[in-house]
Design a protein around this motif. Structure first.
Motif, PDB file in Angstrom:
ATOM      1  N   UNK B  97       0.820  -1.197   0.000  1.00 51.52           N
ATOM      2  CA  UNK B  97       0.000   0.000   0.000  1.00 51.52           C
ATOM      3  C   UNK B  97       0.860   1.255   0.000  1.00 51.52           C
ATOM      4  N   UNK B  98       0.251   2.331  -0.470  1.00 54.43           N
ATOM      5  CA  UNK B  98       0.916   3.629  -0.453  1.00 54.43           C
ATOM      6  C   UNK B  98       0.235   4.539   0.555  1.00 54.43           C
ATOM      7  N   UNK B  99       1.044   5.292   1.267  1.00 54.46           N
ATOM      8  CA  UNK B  99       0.517   6.334   2.142  1.00 54.46           C
ATOM      9  C   UNK B  99       0.825   7.662   1.499  1.00 54.46           C
ATOM     10  N   UNK B 100      -0.198   8.455   1.230  1.00 58.55           N
ATOM     11  CA  UNK B 100      -0.025   9.719   0.535  1.00 58.55           C
ATOM     12  C   UNK B 100       0.076  10.884   1.499  1.00 58.55           C
ATOM     13  N   UNK B 101       0.851  11.889   1.110  1.00 56.39           N
ATOM     14  CA  UNK B 101       0.825  13.175   1.783  1.00 56.39           C
ATOM     15  C   UNK B 101      -0.366  13.980   1.283  1.00 56.39           C
ATOM     16  N   UNK B 102      -0.558  15.162   1.839  1.00 58.12           N
ATOM     17  CA  UNK B 102      -1.705  15.993   1.461  1.00 58.12           C
ATOM     18  C   UNK B 102      -1.465  16.757   0.172  1.00 58.12           C
ATOM     19  N   UNK B 103      -0.236  16.773  -0.278  1.00 55.47           N
ATOM     20  CA  UNK B 103       0.042  17.428  -1.546  1.00 55.47           C
ATOM     21  C   UNK B 103       0.511  18.860  -1.386  1.00 55.47           C
ATOM     22  N   UNK B 104       1.225  19.332  -2.388  1.00 54.51           N
ATOM     23  CA  UNK B 104       1.615  20.740  -2.490  1.00 54.51           C
ATOM     24  C   UNK B 104       0.963  21.298  -3.745  1.00 54.51           C
ATOM     25  N   UNK B 105       0.180  22.329  -3.563  1.00 54.42           N
ATOM     26  CA  UNK B 105      -0.457  22.969  -4.721  1.00 54.42           C
ATOM     27  C   UNK B 105       0.469  24.030  -5.278  1.00 54.42           C
ATOM     28  N   UNK B 106       0.937  23.807  -6.481  1.00 58.51           N
ATOM     29  CA  UNK B 106       1.841  24.743  -7.141  1.00 58.51           C
ATOM     30  C   UNK B 106       1.080  25.551  -8.180  1.00 58.51           C
ATOM     31  N   UNK B 107       1.189  26.851  -8.080  1.00 62.43           N
ATOM     32  CA  UNK B 107       0.591  27.735  -9.083  1.00 62.43           C
ATOM     33  C   UNK B 107       1.708  28.530  -9.731  1.00 62.43           C
ATOM     34  N   UNK B 108       1.820  28.414 -11.046  1.00 61.88           N
ATOM     35  CA  UNK B 108       2.841  29.152 -11.788  1.00 61.88           C
ATOM     36  C   UNK B 108       2.140  30.240 -12.584  1.00 61.88           C
ATOM     37  N   UNK B 109       2.478  31.478 -12.301  1.00 58.92           N
ATOM     38  CA  UNK B 109       1.810  32.589 -12.994  1.00 58.92           C
ATOM     39  C   UNK B 109       2.728  33.183 -14.050  1.00 58.92           C
ATOM     40  N   UNK B 110       2.140  33.617 -15.146  1.00 60.54           N
ATOM     41  CA  UNK B 110       2.961  34.129 -16.267  1.00 60.54           C
ATOM     42  C   UNK B 110       3.716  35.400 -15.872  1.00 60.54           C
TER      43      UNK B 110
END
Lengths: 114, 110
Positions: B97-110
């Motif tokens: 099984x895999x245990x996931x983290x909550x994630x990092x939301x990356x936003x790249x703006x122009x």
């Protein structure tokens, strides 16, 4: 290679009905498939591990009688949400294991229970 | 209880910047560390790391694992708007099984 499909991609149903979601590995055989649930802005939560030809292993807190999993072949696993209620509305994602630890995900199924 | 923690939870950068995403883990019988990119739908696989100190690269993305410090980083150089996504880190441990983290939301703006 390593393509996993899910069907349907989106389903809307009435409370009390049952919904079946299919997960297929298209170009490889998967002894093990996994079912995840994802709430908005949250990470994936493993619901159960599905092994071909045997009973699924459910995570703590997941009702096995409500979320029926069948892994009838090396390329197909199904998740049936029985007597669905609005709180079951979520994004359900399956994955199939190809080699140790490498999971390939299906595109997910958005379930909305009215 | 197995745990995977990612930081930061969200990040906003300008195109061309370099970013580093962090993932720490505490799992029993650790086997591997995986990185996924999640856009609108299901995650897509980026890297699997099993050995310390060996960098894996794919284009502008690279990742490395430190099994002593129980830590991994994902680097993205010369970011583009198409890199905007949630990046998930997961640890493979115990059974399969895999245990996931909550994630990092990356936003790249122009």
């Amino acid at each position: 290679g390593a393509v996993v499909s899910q069907h349907p991609s989106r389903v809307i149903c009435k409370s009390g009905t049952s919904v079946k979601i299919e997960c297929r590995s298209l170009d490889f055989q998967a002894t093990t498939m996994f079912w995840y649930r994802q709430f908005p802005k949250q990470s994936l939560m493993l619901m159960a591990t599905s092994n071909e030809g045997s009973k699924a292993t459910y995570e703590q807190g997941v009702e096995k009688d409500k979320f029926l999993i069948n892994h009838a072949s090396l390329t197909l696993s199904t998740l049936t949400v029985t007597s669905a209620h609005p709180e079951d509305s979520s994004f359900y994602i399956c994955s199939a294991e190809l080699g140790t630890d490498t999971q390939y995900f299906g595109p997910g199924t958005r379930l909305t229970v009215l | 209880e197995d745990k995977v923690v990612q930081s930061p939870l969200s990040l906003v950068v300008h195109e061309g910047d370099t970013v580093t995403l962090n993932c720490s883990y505490e799992v029993t019988n650790f086997r591997s560390l995986l990185w996924y990119k999640q856009e609108k739908k299901a995650p897509t696989f980026l890297f699997m790391l099993t050995s310390s100190g060996i960098e894996k690269k794919s284009g502008r993305l690279s990742s490395i694992l430190d099994k002593k410090e129980l830590f991994s980083i994902l680097n993205i150089t010369a970011t583009q708007t198409g890199d905007s996504a949630v990046y998930l880190c997961a640890a493979g441990a115990g059974s399969y099984q895999l245990t996931f983290g909550k994630g990092t939301k990356l936003s790249v703006i122009p």
